[in-house]
Design a protein around this motif. Structure first.
Motif, PDB file in Angstrom:
ATOM      1  N   ALA A 185     -26.704  48.328 -22.801  1.00 45.99           N
ATOM      2  CA  ALA A 185     -25.887  47.115 -22.903  1.00 45.99           C
ATOM      3  C   ALA A 185     -24.597  47.272 -22.098  1.00 45.99           C
ATOM      4  O   ALA A 185     -24.190  46.357 -21.376  1.00 45.99           O
ATOM      5  N   TYR A 186     -23.965  48.432 -22.204  1.00 40.72           N
ATOM      6  CA  TYR A 186     -22.749  48.673 -21.428  1.00 40.72           C
ATOM      7  C   TYR A 186     -23.044  48.733 -19.930  1.00 40.72           C
ATOM      8  O   TYR A 186     -22.251  48.267 -19.110  1.00 40.72           O
ATOM      9  N   SER A 187     -24.160  49.300 -19.563  1.00 35.74           N
ATOM     10  CA  SER A 187     -24.521  49.370 -18.152  1.00 35.74           C
ATOM     11  C   SER A 187     -24.715  47.968 -17.585  1.00 35.74           C
ATOM     12  O   SER A 187     -24.262  47.664 -16.477  1.00 35.74           O
ATOM     13  N   TYR A 188     -25.376  47.111 -18.339  1.00 35.73           N
ATOM     14  CA  TYR A 188     -25.571  45.730 -17.895  1.00 35.73           C
ATOM     15  C   TYR A 188     -24.223  45.023 -17.744  1.00 35.73           C
ATOM     16  O   TYR A 188     -23.971  44.350 -16.749  1.00 35.73           O
ATOM     17  N   LEU A 189     -23.347  45.191 -18.728  1.00 33.45           N
ATOM     18  CA  LEU A 189     -22.011  44.603 -18.641  1.00 33.45           C
ATOM     19  C   LEU A 189     -21.296  45.118 -17.387  1.00 33.45           C
ATOM     20  O   LEU A 189     -20.693  44.346 -16.646  1.00 33.45           O
TER      21      LEU A 189
ATOM     22  N   LEU B 139     -20.620  30.405 -17.461  1.00 30.57           N
ATOM     23  CA  LEU B 139     -21.172  31.679 -17.936  1.00 30.57           C
ATOM     24  C   LEU B 139     -20.109  32.758 -18.067  1.00 30.57           C
ATOM     25  O   LEU B 139     -20.296  33.722 -18.798  1.00 30.57           O
ATOM     26  N   ALA B 140     -18.994  32.597 -17.391  1.00 31.57           N
ATOM     27  CA  ALA B 140     -17.904  33.571 -17.523  1.00 31.57           C
ATOM     28  C   ALA B 140     -17.446  33.672 -18.974  1.00 31.57           C
ATOM     29  O   ALA B 140     -17.062  34.746 -19.440  1.00 31.57           O
ATOM     30  N   LYS B 141     -17.508  32.577 -19.712  1.00 33.21           N
ATOM     31  CA  LYS B 141     -17.123  32.618 -21.119  1.00 33.21           C
ATOM     32  C   LYS B 141     -18.081  33.522 -21.896  1.00 33.21           C
ATOM     33  O   LYS B 141     -17.669  34.281 -22.778  1.00 33.21           O
ATOM     34  N   ALA B 142     -19.362  33.453 -21.559  1.00 35.22           N
ATOM     35  CA  ALA B 142     -20.343  34.321 -22.209  1.00 35.22           C
ATOM     36  C   ALA B 142     -20.073  35.790 -21.874  1.00 35.22           C
ATOM     37  O   ALA B 142     -20.247  36.673 -22.719  1.00 35.22           O
ATOM     38  N   LEU B 143     -19.636  36.051 -20.663  1.00 33.87           N
ATOM     39  CA  LEU B 143     -19.286  37.419 -20.272  1.00 33.87           C
ATOM     40  C   LEU B 143     -18.113  37.924 -21.106  1.00 33.87           C
ATOM     41  O   LEU B 143     -18.100  39.075 -21.560  1.00 33.87           O
ATOM     42  N   ASN B 144     -17.141  37.071 -21.361  1.00 28.72           N
ATOM     43  CA  ASN B 144     -16.007  37.403 -22.213  1.00 28.72           C
ATOM     44  C   ASN B 144     -16.506  37.782 -23.604  1.00 28.72           C
ATOM     45  O   ASN B 144     -16.107  38.796 -24.179  1.00 28.72           O
TER      46      ASN B 144
ATOM     47  N   PHE C 221      -7.570  43.238 -24.024  1.00 29.33           N
ATOM     48  CA  PHE C 221      -7.761  43.366 -22.577  1.00 29.33           C
ATOM     49  C   PHE C 221      -8.972  42.555 -22.122  1.00 29.33           C
ATOM     50  O   PHE C 221      -8.892  41.764 -21.184  1.00 29.33           O
ATOM     51  N   TRP C 222     -10.116  42.755 -22.796  1.00 31.74           N
ATOM     52  CA  TRP C 222     -11.322  42.027 -22.394  1.00 31.74           C
ATOM     53  C   TRP C 222     -11.156  40.529 -22.618  1.00 31.74           C
ATOM     54  O   TRP C 222     -11.574  39.719 -21.774  1.00 31.74           O
ATOM     55  N   GLN C 223     -10.545  40.149 -23.715  1.00 38.52           N
ATOM     56  CA  GLN C 223     -10.357  38.724 -23.993  1.00 38.52           C
ATOM     57  C   GLN C 223      -9.485  38.071 -22.923  1.00 38.52           C
ATOM     58  O   GLN C 223      -9.793  36.975 -22.454  1.00 38.52           O
ATOM     59  N   GLN C 224      -8.413  38.725 -22.530  1.00 37.37           N
ATOM     60  CA  GLN C 224      -7.519  38.158 -21.516  1.00 37.37           C
ATOM     61  C   GLN C 224      -8.122  38.233 -20.117  1.00 37.37           C
ATOM     62  O   GLN C 224      -8.014  37.284 -19.336  1.00 37.37           O
ATOM     63  N   THR C 225      -8.746  39.341 -19.800  1.00 33.28           N
ATOM     64  CA  THR C 225      -9.262  39.570 -18.453  1.00 33.28           C
ATOM     65  C   THR C 225     -10.417  38.645 -18.108  1.00 33.28           C
ATOM     66  O   THR C 225     -10.607  38.284 -16.956  1.00 33.28           O
ATOM     67  N   LEU C 226     -11.176  38.252 -19.111  1.00 33.31           N
ATOM     68  CA  LEU C 226     -12.348  37.422 -18.862  1.00 33.31           C
ATOM     69  C   LEU C 226     -12.201  36.002 -19.413  1.00 33.31           C
ATOM     70  O   LEU C 226     -13.163  35.266 -19.496  1.00 33.31           O
TER      71      LEU C 226
ATOM     72  N   LEU D  71     -19.517  38.782 -24.452  1.00 30.99           N
ATOM     73  CA  LEU D  71     -20.313  40.013 -24.376  1.00 30.99           C
ATOM     74  C   LEU D  71     -19.401  41.239 -24.383  1.00 30.99           C
ATOM     75  O   LEU D  71     -19.600  42.176 -25.164  1.00 30.99           O
ATOM     76  N   ALA D  72     -18.383  41.237 -23.524  1.00 29.11           N
ATOM     77  CA  ALA D  72     -17.464  42.378 -23.446  1.00 29.11           C
ATOM     78  C   ALA D  72     -16.716  42.574 -24.764  1.00 29.11           C
ATOM     79  O   ALA D  72     -16.609  43.704 -25.265  1.00 29.11           O
ATOM     80  N   THR D  73     -16.224  41.496 -25.330  1.00 30.50           N
ATOM     81  CA  THR D  73     -15.496  41.570 -26.597  1.00 30.50           C
ATOM     82  C   THR D  73     -16.429  42.032 -27.716  1.00 30.50           C
ATOM     83  O   THR D  73     -16.071  42.892 -28.524  1.00 30.50           O
ATOM     84  N   GLY D  74     -17.616  41.472 -27.750  1.00 32.67           N
ATOM     85  CA  GLY D  74     -18.580  41.840 -28.784  1.00 32.67           C
ATOM     86  C   GLY D  74     -18.988  43.295 -28.706  1.00 32.67           C
ATOM     87  O   GLY D  74     -19.089  43.979 -29.737  1.00 32.67           O
ATOM     88  N   LEU D  75     -19.229  43.797 -27.506  1.00 23.22           N
ATOM     89  CA  LEU D  75     -19.573  45.216 -27.362  1.00 23.22           C
ATOM     90  C   LEU D  75     -18.413  46.098 -27.805  1.00 23.22           C
ATOM     91  O   LEU D  75     -18.624  47.128 -28.450  1.00 23.22           O
ATOM     92  N   ASN D  76     -17.206  45.708 -27.480  1.00 20.25           N
ATOM     93  CA  ASN D  76     -16.047  46.499 -27.889  1.00 20.25           C
ATOM     94  C   ASN D  76     -15.953  46.568 -29.415  1.00 20.25           C
ATOM     95  O   ASN D  76     -15.714  47.626 -29.984  1.00 20.25           O
ATOM     96  N   LEU D  77     -16.176  45.439 -30.065  1.00 19.04           N
ATOM     97  CA  LEU D  77     -16.045  45.392 -31.520  1.00 19.04           C
ATOM     98  C   LEU D  77     -17.226  46.026 -32.247  1.00 19.04           C
ATOM     99  O   LEU D  77     -17.040  46.698 -33.263  1.00 19.04           O
ATOM    100  N   THR D  78     -18.435  45.830 -31.752  1.00 19.41           N
ATOM    101  CA  THR D  78     -19.614  46.299 -32.485  1.00 19.41           C
ATOM    102  C   THR D  78     -20.117  47.668 -32.054  1.00 19.41           C
ATOM    103  O   THR D  78     -20.846  48.311 -32.810  1.00 19.41           O
ATOM    104  N   VAL D  79     -19.761  48.114 -30.875  1.00 17.75           N
ATOM    105  CA  VAL D  79     -20.244  49.409 -30.401  1.00 17.75           C
ATOM    106  C   VAL D  79     -19.087  50.402 -30.271  1.00 17.75           C
ATOM    107  O   VAL D  79     -19.070  51.434 -30.930  1.00 17.75           O
TER     108      VAL D  79
END
Length: 152
Positions: free
Chosen positions: A142-146, A105-110, A67-72, A112-120
């Motif tokens: 980190a989630y609040s910032y995202l 920067l949208a790629k970095a947001l992608n 979802f995060w990978q596709q959405t962002l 970030l979201a993917t990384g948080l999902n996998l690591t947290v």
């Protein structure tokens, strides 16, 4: 340094109130936070943010990381797969990196979201190891910032 350390009082320390985290993040975490179930609080906050955006975009049938990978992801959206895009003109340095040749920067947001999902989110879902209050607070921040970036 000793004089500085001895002269400090608790009022000199920065304060942090978890209730001031992004509302979606804190609403998922709050009930478990107050009972010191920090791992569960982080898991529920992570799940809550993902569910929030899946419902807003009508994408409840997609696995979380996908979802995060596709959405962002960059590029135009496909029918039935709405996306979030970073606002602004491409020549704006808040939209593109400081070195104009890098990806938006949208790629970095992608990432970030993917990384948080996998690591947290995945770790707090698939393990039973409790987090300390500090570890949990850092993950919630980190989630609040995202979440605040996604609102933009």
């Amino acid at each position: 340094m000793i004089v500085d350390a001895e002269s400090r009082t608790d009022s000199d320390l920065p304060t942090f109130a978890p209730a001031q985290l992004h509302p979606v993040v804190w609403s998922g975490a709050s009930a478990h936070w107050t009972t010191h179930q920090y791992r569960v609080a982080v898991r529920e906050a992570a799940e809550g943010l993902t569910v929030h955006w899946k419902e807003r975009l009508g994408r409840n049938h997609v696995d979380d990381t996908v979802f995060w990978q596709q959405t962002l992801s960059p590029g135009a959206q496909e029918p039935g797969k709405p996306k979030l895009t970073w606002p602004g003109a491409l020549d704006d340095k808040t939209v593109r990196s400081m070195r104009g040749g890098l990806e938006p920067l949208a790629k970095a947001l992608n990432l970030l979201a993917t990384g948080l999902n996998l690591t947290v989110r995945n770790v707090t879902t698939h393990t039973r190891t409790e987090l300390s209050e500090q570890e949990a607070m850092e993950r919630l921040a980190a989630y609040s910032y995202l979440a605040r970036l996604l609102d933009r």
